[in-house]
Design an enzyme around this catalytic site. Structure first.
Site, PDB file in Angstrom:
ATOM      1  N   ASP A 276       0.867  -1.171   0.000  1.00 60.59           N
ATOM      2  CA  ASP A 276       0.000   0.000   0.000  1.00 60.59           C
ATOM      3  C   ASP A 276       0.909   1.227   0.000  1.00 60.59           C
ATOM      4  OD1 ASP A 276      -2.122   1.721   0.036  1.00 60.59           O
ATOM      5  OD2 ASP A 276      -3.182   0.739   1.679  1.00 60.59           O
TER       6      ASP A 276
HETATM    7  C1  BGC Z   1      -5.096   3.229   0.167  1.00 57.52           C
HETATM    8  C2  BGC Z   1      -5.199   2.255  -0.992  1.00 57.52           C
HETATM    9  C3  BGC Z   1      -5.058   3.022  -2.292  1.00 57.52           C
HETATM   10  C4  BGC Z   1      -3.736   3.762  -2.289  1.00 57.52           C
HETATM   11  C5  BGC Z   1      -3.495   4.553  -3.562  1.00 57.52           C
HETATM   12  C6  BGC Z   1      -3.853   4.086   0.084  1.00 57.52           C
HETATM   13  O1  BGC Z   1      -3.910   5.080   1.031  1.00 57.52           O
HETATM   14  O2  BGC Z   1      -5.099   2.505   1.383  1.00 57.52           O
HETATM   15  O3  BGC Z   1      -6.435   1.593  -0.945  1.00 57.52           O
HETATM   16  O4  BGC Z   1      -5.160   2.158  -3.380  1.00 57.52           O
HETATM   17  O5  BGC Z   1      -3.729   4.667  -1.194  1.00 57.52           O
HETATM   18  O6  BGC Z   1      -4.367   5.618  -3.635  1.00 57.52           O
END
Ligand code: BGC
Length: 925
Positions: free
Chosen positions: A491
């Site tokens: 993530d």
């Molecule tokens: C989120 C993800 C997301 C990523 C990119 C993170 O903060 O937890 O679900 O895909 O950001 O935006």
């Protein structure tokens, strides 16, 4: 009905990784001999089953057998099928040893089997289910029909059978000996010669069906779901042949070594990967293991230009393509889509989001979210499909299949992520049995049934290790037990926390930019802290996904004409229509009959807001969005609509509300009340409606007895005014056409059919505690309906619940056979009848109980569901195929799945608390 048999085969160790990485075997190895024996045996077994069932159906149609004969239980038919099964077992048993089956690692419905007996049992089950499905959809005849209707059914039956068998034959030959011109990563169905051949066979079959099924014959013919009420003969033909496509693809997938997302010739991909890896320098390899920030509107990971490896382009997509790319179609949130209980529709949603992602230049869509809703206060509750692992898995597979026709899907966040406020720091402590049975099976299904090309690790820790460096989750379970062949990326920003532990545990890409990878990883490899073989494994996965999704030969090209097309935005309305849940409807307060209701007061600030959901990473920016008030005004016709925007009713507001024939209050949550942690508001403070909304609803209900409450938000809300409201609708965050969908349901243009994908409790104390402060939080075996069942607590509105403007009755439960072995399958059927006066959809649900188990188990678990459309008076037979393996529990003493030889309880009905049909079957030791 076919998608209900794509059930999780509870995982036993699969060696897919090893098997795929090996060079093509000579035709004489035990594994290749075994592989060669299975397809012909399976095809002739399917043919015999189809023939036996069709013969029985035609006797019923001709009146030789009684009209109410169930061909699945008819003894003459059953004995023919038993004989065919014995032949299947002999043919496969003669050529396949357990070692050969383990080495092959079969795919699809049979993913996870590792003995010859299990593979035989699985092929028997999956192909019997395919046969029953094909016959059931084409010829569900149970009553005396006109000869024209019988001719239509007989034709449909003959054509679907012969088309299915030709398609299986063509796919099998291609898988056994892939043609040279099959592009890397392409499916056998796309091989040029096969595609042309099958298109011709299909069109012949379609025209024969269309010719026989016209006018009165078509209307009278008894066809099964999903083809129950076709508008034209051609529609019927397409529906039947689509069902045959899906059933045959599944059947063939289960007969072969698991090729995951790599199409018909996975060995050719591995050969090309060997060459590419041999040509790459260490620096080129390491560069691919971290993002390089934003490129245009997408997050990019570098490829290797000189070798034509393009790299990856990623974008968010939980309810549509992320806002950073400009406008895009905005669907109802995933929780709303979970309320449709319609994986086929979710596949269409995935298809649209995948199409738009690709049209923005992306090759990876950062969706679907597959985290169990452990507690409804979770800030990102709206992004997932609900509280139950079975529902999550089915919906997730639907999305992935749709999206992966265009881009690589990315189920996230692996695993046990469901708290926002301390998401970067919390450690989820969870025992192995709960992890395996409750928090992971839907991810397993996404990988093994959906063939997701990638997975995103979660921010939190599980049992003391960050998910991005969690050896058990990434190395042992995902890539080991499940044989996952794709890549894992972290993530964003705080998802990767280390260099050596992450790289050696199996985190393949750090996103969105190198912090622990890049130079620190280069140093770690140079110092021999990370073996080069780990780097090779990661790069092989990253490039494999690119080749298998043909990003090198057919890269995504920006195409604004594909964004927010009318077809796409219309689909958002259909999804919202199916998602809205009617929770209460006293004295037929709904629908609002335009000929009798002359005036409506629409009340509350939220009525004027297009309430689309969180403003975190799931934010989407559609070019238009319809607020409930706009939708109601547009749909009201001659009904006078007055808007009362107040949050608290003044005296004159009260008079306006009292004077109207009905009042509609729109209340609920917004992005100010729940959302992604740190970047937006985070977890909900409690389950109450924020502000003065409870008082507002009570005041409106006091002023007007026909008060309809329309609720928005991610899910469970406390309702102190529940007895005062005449009707209650849960509309969720309903997407850009949400206001129109709300009006569709209010005025009865659409009959509500959504069912709750999560429990609505009476009080927060009825749920497990929600702790978003502690450094360590324990997740147990029970949450959601399983927790309330376990404690004998009644919910306010149960899991699976939703009313309709019509009524449904359940009858004729059949569980066949009554006894199965631990590798057998059982088919549960039941008749659902629309006993009201309007057409409607019902979602029939199957739950299995384990009263006789020797271990602690849930009172019941959802194990099947099916949405059917029924005209007034119409009956449909719903069918659920349940492999015994799906009833296994994780035995912590042996660290393996165990199917107990006990009697299992079967219940079927319209919600987890309304299960009028019950039966049982036994698993033999
Ligand atoms: C989120 C993800 C997301 C990523 C990119 C993170 O903060 O937890 O679900 O895909 O950001 O935006």
């Amino acid at each position: 009905m076919y998608h209900f048999r794509r059930l999780l085969k509870c995982g036993i160790v699969a060696f897919g990784a090893l098997a795929l990485a090996e060079p093509a075997r000579a035709a004489t190895t035990p594994a290749s001999k075994c592989q060669a024996a299975v397809p012909p045996a399976a095809k002739s077994f399917l043919k015999s089953s189809l023939t036996a069932l069709a013969a029985c159906q035609s006797k019923v149609d001709q009146g030789t057998l009684p009209a109410n004969t169930n061909c699945l239980t008819d003894s003459a038919t059953a004995s023919k099928r038993v004989a065919a099964a014995a032949t299947l077992a002999t043919k496969i048993g003669a050529k396949c040893t357990d070692a050969a089956v383990t080495a092959l690692a079969p795919g699809g419905d049979c993913a996870g089997v590792h003995t010859a007996a299990d593979w035989i049992g699985c092929i028997n089950g999956s192909h019997s289910a395919a046969a029953a499905t094909l016959i059931g959809v084409a010829d569900a005849g149970r009553s005396k029909l006109s000869s024209a209707a019988l001719a239509c059914q007989a034709q449909a039956d003959t054509q679907i059978r012969s088309y299915a068998l030709s398609r299986i034959g063509a796919l099998q030959s291609c898988r056994l000996k892939p043609p040279k011109n099959l592009p890397l990563g392409a499916d056998c169905a796309a091989a040029p010669k096969i595609a042309v051949h099958l298109a011709a066979v299909r069109s012949k079959a379609a025209s024969k069906i269309a010719k026989s099924c016209t006018g009165a014959a078509l209307t009278a013919a008894q066809l099964g779901p999903p083809c129950g009420s076709p508008a034209t003969g051609d529609d019927l033909a397409q529906c039947l042949l689509n069902a045959a496509d899906a059933a045959t693809t599944d059947a063939v997938t289960a007969e072969f070594q698991d090729s995951g997302f790599c199409g018909g010739n996975p060995a050719a991909v591995e050969t090309r990967l060997d060459t590419l890896l041999g040509q790459m320098t260490l620096t080129e390899k390491l560069t691919q293991m971290a993002g390089s920030g934003i490129l245009g509107v997408v997050w990019h990971t570098p490829g290797v230009d000189r070798l034509a490896v393009p790299g990856l382009n990623m974008i968010d997509g939980a309810r549509g393509v992320g806002i950073q790319s400009g406008n895009a179609t905005c669907f109802p949130v995933a929780m709303a889509r979970g309320a449709t209980w319609d994986p086929t529709l979710e596949q269409q949603v995935g298809d649209v989001i995948g199409t738009e992602a690709r049209a923005k230049g992306a090759s990876v869509i950062l969706a679907p979210v597959l985290n169990n809703l452990h507690h409804p206060r979770w800030g990102r509750a709206q992004e997932t499909y609900g509280e139950d692992t079975f529902l999550l898995g089915q919906m997730g597979v639907g999305f992935i299949r749709g999206a992966q026709a265009h881009v690589i899907a990315n189920p996230k966040h692996f695993a046990a992520y469901s708290i926002e406020d301390d998401r970067f720091t919390v450690d989820i402590s969870v025992d192995e049995r709960s992890l395996r049975e409750v928090y992971l099976p839907h991810f397993q299904k996404a990988v093994q049934q959906g063939h997701a090309g990638s997975v995103m690790s979660a921010y939190n820790s599980v049992n003391g290790q960050h998910c991005g460096e969690n050896v058990h989750l990434l190395h042992d379970v995902l890539k080991g037990d499940w044989g996952f062949q794709g890549f894992v990326e972290s993530d964003w920003y705080l998802g990767a926390r280390s260099t050596v532990p992450s790289a050696t545990a199996g985190l393949d890409i750090e996103m969105p930019s190198p912090d622990y990878y890049g130079q620190p990883l280069t140093d770690a490899v140079t110092n021999a802290q990370v073996p080069e073989s780990d780097i090779d494994d990661a790069v092989r996965r990253i490039v494999r996904a690119q080749l298998c999704f043909q990003l090198d030969t057919n890269p995504p090209v920006p195409d604004p004409t594909q964004i927010e097309t009318t077809a796409h935005t219309s689909l958002t309305r259909q999804v919202a229509d199916e998602a809205i849940v009617l929770l209460k409807n006293d004295s037929s307060a709904l629908p609002l009959d335009r000929t009798r209701v002359h005036s409506i007061a629409v009340v509350g600030p939220l009525a004027a807001m297009a309430n689309l959901g969180d403003h975190g990473s799931s934010l989407v920016n559609p070019s238009f969005a319809v607020a409930p008030l706009d939708g109601i005004q547009a749909g009201a016709g001659s009904v006078a609509v007055t808007y009362v925007p107040s949050a608290q009713l003044s005296m004159s507001d009260q008079a306006t509300v009292a004077a109207a024939d009905a009042a509609v209050v729109v209340a609920g949550l917004t992005f100010n009340d729940e959302g992604e942690g740190q970047v937006t508001i985070g977890d909900r403070a409690n389950l109450a409606l924020p502000g003065d909304q409870d008082q507002l609803i009570a005041a409106v209900a006091a002023a007007n007895p026909r008060t309809i409450v329309v609720l928005e938000g991610s899910g469970a809300l406390l309702m102190p005014w529940v007895d005062q409201a005449a009707a209650i609708l849960m509309a969720w965050y309903p997407g850009q056409e949400g206001g129109n969908a709300i009006a569709d349901v209010l005025f009865g243009d659409v009959n509500p059919s959504g069912k709750l994908p999560a429990t609505f409790p009476r009080a927060e104390t009825d749920l497990p505690a929600f702790d978003n402060q502690s450094a360590e939080v324990t997740y147990g075996y029970y949450h959601g309906y399983r927790y309330l069942d376990h404690n004998g607590v009644q919910p306010l509105f149960p899991f699976g619940f939703g009313l309709s403007y019509t009524t449904f009755e359940y009858a004729n439960l059949a569980v066949v056979p009554a006894t199965i072995s631990a590798n057998g399958w059982v088919r549960v059927t039941a008749d659902v009848t629309n006993t009201g006066v309007v057409a409607g959809d019902e979602v029939a649900q199957l739950y299995i109980g384990y009263e006789h188990s020797s271990v602690d188990r849930a009172v019941k678990d959802l194990k099947g569901f099916e949405r059917v459309h029924l005209e007034p008076g119409q009956t449909a037979t719903v069918a659920f195929d349940v492999p015994a393996a799906n009833l296994a529990y994780w035995d912590t003493t042996t660290s393996s799945w165990t199917v107990e030889p006990i009697t299992y309880d079967v219940e079927v009905g319209s919600s987890s608390q309304d299960l009028p049909l019950s039966g049982s079957f036994a698993v033999t030791p």
